[in-house]
Enzyme design. Structure first.
Site: not given
Length: 534
Positions: A155, A186, A249, A299, A309, A343
């Site tokens: 080519h 090709c 190294c 949430c 508390c 509680c």
């Protein structure tokens, strides 16, 4: 003496090797360094000192070494297969620089190899115009034959289009090494000769870098040093090695060849990978939130209790008020629950087994975080101490050794025992650091292993602390001889040499035990009894 030679020779043997993983260095050590044996400002301070080894199973390759080996492989394939060096380069790129595979595949089916590698394509008849000119396959202009550059497939394209095509491919990255003919159908490869002939100077230089790097990156036996700015590669040979992949190294960066993390012998790569992931900030933040907060019942945002508390108020815009203990609405709390600020509901529910699972999970998260904190603090502390020791050794080699030699009237060559002590400390701090990662992953059910490990780790750490204290504090005294007689310096030499040897022995034992996964755990009780008897 060059610094690289200094580091390789300063410790005559692997600090913790039993001979299974011995090395032999085949690289030249002639990097430009200063007289102190330290590299320039670009060094990785965390690994400035490499582990000295007498026989190495790897070779550090500089750029000229890589290029020499690359050209040698090209020449070998070219000679054996009777090909040009350009064709040999195409073949080696196709087979990832595996010379043996190239030869085997070639002699098994030459035609198939030629086609698959891009050395052969269908014959093409170049079209000529009435004036004897040739049409370029890209711009479709007609050019004299002298202005057309053909490729082995036949080519034809003009030099301007070729230059543009090659430059674009090179700018796109290393894929240019496997570039094919511009003709879409090709498969013929574009060789180095076309780049040399048509590319610009900048493009040639970039292509040459890609070509050189491909020899390391496509080769299973070589890897680049991961230190920033380092252009050396490590060629590793697994022949005769044990389980250690630690390499050093020429830039003095020590790392594991297998996983490219910092050198971590005697801990295996999988455990190191686990530990590094464990150290991620996001994971530990999550565990902290689990341990120190509860979700708002409305949430679901995590809330930290910062006062005594039990009455909690969520932040705006939620503003939900609830009880910290039972997570119930605060409006439901009063005399019936034991009082406005107490509680009983939580205690009753716990007695009925309703809160046991949640509480257990929270306690487990808390215990897990405390365990992690224990091991991480000691892992990080030894890393900090190692970095400090590296700096102290640098100061000793650049300043203190001359001062000590002058004050004590002793040649610098006779002060090597202090350097050896610092090198031992630096290496031991690295090993000790990773033993804490190892200890973190020891199963709680393996009590005998854990006790054996903690005993050996404690002995090694105790010896290291004595050595570190001696070289760090006592050596400074002898820089002022008017206060210390020479006899005392001889005693210091004997003490420091002995401590260095003892510490080395402790860490040799620890490393071998961990590499054997504490298989000698049954021997632990005998060791402890012997120690107590002494």
């Amino acid at each position: 003496m060059d610094s690289d030679d200094y580091y390789m020779e300063s410790g005559e043997e692997d600090l913790y090797s039993d001979g299974a993983g011995d090395y032999n260095d085949g690289a030249d050590h002639d990097d430009d360094t200063d007289d102190t044996g330290f590299l320039g400002d670009d060094d990785d301070d965390s690994s400035m000192i490499s582990s000295p080894r007498s026989h190495m199973n790897y070779v550090v390759l500089k750029e000229e070494d890589i290029r020499r080996q690359q050209e040698s492989d090209i020449a070998q394939v070219s000679m054996i297969l009777s090909l040009s060096k350009v064709e040999a380069s195409v073949l080696l790129l196709h087979y990832h620089w595996n010379v043996g595979k190239v030869n085997d595949e070639w002699f098994a089916d030459e035609r198939r190899v030629r086609t698959s590698a891009g050395l052969e394509g269908g014959s093409v008849i170049v079209p000529y115009s009435e004036g004897g000119k040739v049409a370029c396959g890209i711009c479709f202009d007609y050019f004299c034959r002298i202005d057309i550059v053909p490729i082995m497939c036949g080519h034809a394209f003009c030099s301007t289009c070729w230059t543009s095509y090659i430059s674009i491919a090179i700018n796109d990255g290393p894929g240019c090494l496997m570039q094919k003919c511009p003709e879409p159908s090709c498969p013929v490869a574009v060789g180095r000769d076309m780049v040399e002939k048509l590319a610009s100077f900048e493009a040639k230089d970039k292509y040459d870098r890609y070509f050189l790097r491909s020899y390391v990156e496509e080769n299973k036996k070589t890897k680049w040093c991961p230190a920033p700015g380092c252009e050396h590669a490590i060629e590793f040979s697994a022949t005769g090695t044990g389980s250690s992949y630690d390499v050093s190294c020429l830039c003095s960066h020590s790392f594991c060849w297998n996983c490219t993390q910092d050198a971590h012998r005697p801990v295996d790569c999988d455990r190191v990978s686990q530990w590094i992931r464990k150290n991620s900030v996001e994971a530990e933040n999550t565990k902290w939130i689990l341990d120190n907060s509860k979700p708002c019942p409305k949430c679901k945002r995590p809330i930290e209790k910062n006062r005594g508390c039990m009455h909690m108020s969520c932040t705006p815009p939620c503003r939900y008020q609830f009880c910290w203990l039972c997570l119930g609405a605060w409006s439901e709390h009063g005399e019936g629950t034991g009082g406005p600020y107490t509680c009983n509901r939580y205690s009753k529910a716990k007695g009925q087994g309703l809160h046991d699972e949640a509480e257990m999970k929270r306690e487990m998260a808390k215990d897990s975080l405390e365990k992690y904190t224990h091991y991480y603090e000691r892992w990080a502390g030894n890393q900090t101490s190692r970095q400090k020791a590296i700096g102290d050794l640098e100061k000793f080699l650049s300043v203190d050794v001359m001062k000590l030699s002058d004050k004590q009237c002793i040649p610098e060559t006779e002060l090597g025992f202090i350097t050896d002590a610092w090198l031992q400390i630096i290496e031991c701090r690295r090993v000790l650091k990773w033993t804490y990662a190892y200890g973190y992953y020891l199963l709680e059910s393996e009590q005998e292993k854990r006790q054996f490990f903690e005993y050996m780790q404690g002995e090694a750490e105790s010896g290291l602390e004595r050595l570190h204290k001696c070289v760090e504090l006592e050596s400074e005294v002898f820089q002022y001889p008017e206060d210390t007689p020479k006899q005392d310096f001889k005693g210091f030499r004997t003490k420091l040499t002995t401590l260095t040897s003892v510490t080395k022995t402790h860490f040799e034992t620890l490393v071998k035990a961990l590499e054997n996964d504490l298989s000698d755990v049954g021997f632990a009780s005998d060791v402890e009894v012997t120690t107590l008897a002494l």
